[in-house]
Write an enzyme that holds these catalytic residues in place. Structure first.
Site, PDB file in Angstrom:
ATOM      1  N   HIS A 183      -3.849  -5.799   2.298  1.00  0.00           N
ATOM      2  CA  HIS A 183      -3.639  -5.993   3.734  1.00  0.00           C
ATOM      3  C   HIS A 183      -4.333  -7.299   4.104  1.00  0.00           C
ATOM      4  O   HIS A 183      -5.038  -7.892   3.299  1.00  0.00           O
ATOM      5  CB  HIS A 183      -4.269  -4.851   4.534  1.00  0.00           C
ATOM      6  CG  HIS A 183      -3.740  -3.503   4.206  1.00  0.00           C
ATOM      7  ND1 HIS A 183      -2.525  -3.050   4.663  1.00  0.00           N
ATOM      8  CD2 HIS A 183      -4.264  -2.498   3.460  1.00  0.00           C
ATOM      9  CE1 HIS A 183      -2.333  -1.813   4.222  1.00  0.00           C
ATOM     10  NE2 HIS A 183      -3.365  -1.449   3.487  1.00  0.00           N
ATOM     11  N   CYS A 210       0.818  -1.220   0.000  1.00  0.00           N
ATOM     12  CA  CYS A 210       0.000   0.000   0.000  1.00  0.00           C
ATOM     13  C   CYS A 210       0.851   1.270   0.000  1.00  0.00           C
ATOM     14  O   CYS A 210       1.472   1.557  -1.011  1.00  0.00           O
ATOM     15  CB  CYS A 210      -0.992  -0.067   1.159  1.00  0.00           C
ATOM     16  SG  CYS A 210      -2.458   0.933   0.863  1.00  0.00           S
ATOM     17  N   ARG A 257     -12.051   6.751  -2.564  1.00  0.00           N
ATOM     18  CA  ARG A 257     -11.294   5.815  -1.725  1.00  0.00           C
ATOM     19  C   ARG A 257     -11.681   4.374  -2.073  1.00  0.00           C
ATOM     20  O   ARG A 257     -12.869   4.062  -2.193  1.00  0.00           O
ATOM     21  CB  ARG A 257     -11.571   6.118  -0.248  1.00  0.00           C
ATOM     22  CG  ARG A 257     -10.847   5.209   0.717  1.00  0.00           C
ATOM     23  CD  ARG A 257     -10.839   5.806   2.116  1.00  0.00           C
ATOM     24  NE  ARG A 257      -9.864   6.884   2.212  1.00  0.00           N
ATOM     25  CZ  ARG A 257      -8.556   6.722   2.446  1.00  0.00           C
ATOM     26  NH1 ARG A 257      -8.073   5.505   2.625  1.00  0.00           N
ATOM     27  NH2 ARG A 257      -7.748   7.745   2.508  1.00  0.00           N
TER      28      ARG A 257
END
Ligand code: GLN
Length: 237
Positions: free
Chosen positions: A193, A95, A129
């Site tokens: 993640h 990320c 997002r």
């Protein structure tokens, strides 16, 4: 002191970049090496310290915009990571850490911030997002099962000709162009993640195999149960 033959795992900037349990990637690598009788030594490199050049596998995690900018500034002053990768070390960058490996990424106001140019990618702020579960089919050249994880980022990432997409998204956003992550040589970048290596132990084994060669199989029932539950939740949900 660990012996010289210990596998050296380097965890970069735990003080700045370690969102969503990304440090779990370190634990998974340590555990999968030790279960095979391979001793490990883990080095936590704080952002005030230089990056050692003698590591085998380097890991860097995700983070908020400001610590990401600070991490990029500090890594730019230090060529240890470049030298380690040039001499064959492996890297998993997640990320914010993934974006930093490129030429530029978007800062908190969308301003371009210089990365460290280790991967032929550039990132900028996307339209919205990207949050949620991600599933992606890995480049067949790597021979890995489908990737699972979750993402939470504003950035989109453009891949240059010097890298290959790591995987094609089945669910989720990833790079923002239908692909998720990228790789070049022994460097892997990803938005995943989970932590990524707990959700995808085959990816952990790929990193390990790049440094230690062929690996004995492990009993992965617990990892498999986690993967199945997450994949079912996304693909049937
Ligand atoms: N700050 C970056 C973005 O929003 C990375 C976020 C993260 O690492 N989770 O794109």
């Amino acid at each position: 002191m660990p012996s010289d033959s210990a596998l050296r795992i380097v965890w970069i900037y735990p003080d700045l970049l370690s969102t969503y349990g990304d440090q779990g990637n370190v634990l998974v690598l340590e555990q999968r090496a030790r279960r095979r009788g391979i001793p490990t030594e883990t080095i936590h490199v704080r952002s005030s310290d230089p990056i050692p050049e003698t590591g085998d596998i380097y890991l860097i995690g995700g983070g908020e915009d400001r610590p990401q900018i600070l991490a990029a500034e500090r890594l730019r002053r230090n060529s240890g990571l470049h030298r380690a990768i040039a001499s064959g070390a492996a890297l998993l960058a997640v990320c914010a850490g993934y974006q930093i490996m490129g030429s530029t990424f978007g800062g908190e106001e969308g301003q371009p911030v210089q990365g460290i140019g280790l991967l032929d990618i550039s990132s900028s702020r996307g339209p919205a997002r990207a949050v949620g579960e991600l599933v992606a089919e890995v480049d067949s050249a790597l021979g890995l099962p489908v990737l699972t994880g979750f993402e939470n980022h504003m950035g989109v990432t453009h891949l240059g000709p010097g890298v290959r997409p790591l995987s094609k998204t089945v669910a989720g956003i990833g790079n923002g162009d239908g692909f998720e992550g990228c790789y070049a040589g022994h460097v892997v970048g990803t938005y995943l993640h989970g932590p990524a290596l707990a959700r995808n132990p085959a990816l952990a084994d790929l990193l390990l195999s790049w440094r230690v060669g062929q690996l004995a199989p492990l009993d992965d029932r617990h990892f498999e149960a986690l993967r199945r539950e997450r994949l079912d939740a996304v693909l049937q949900g």
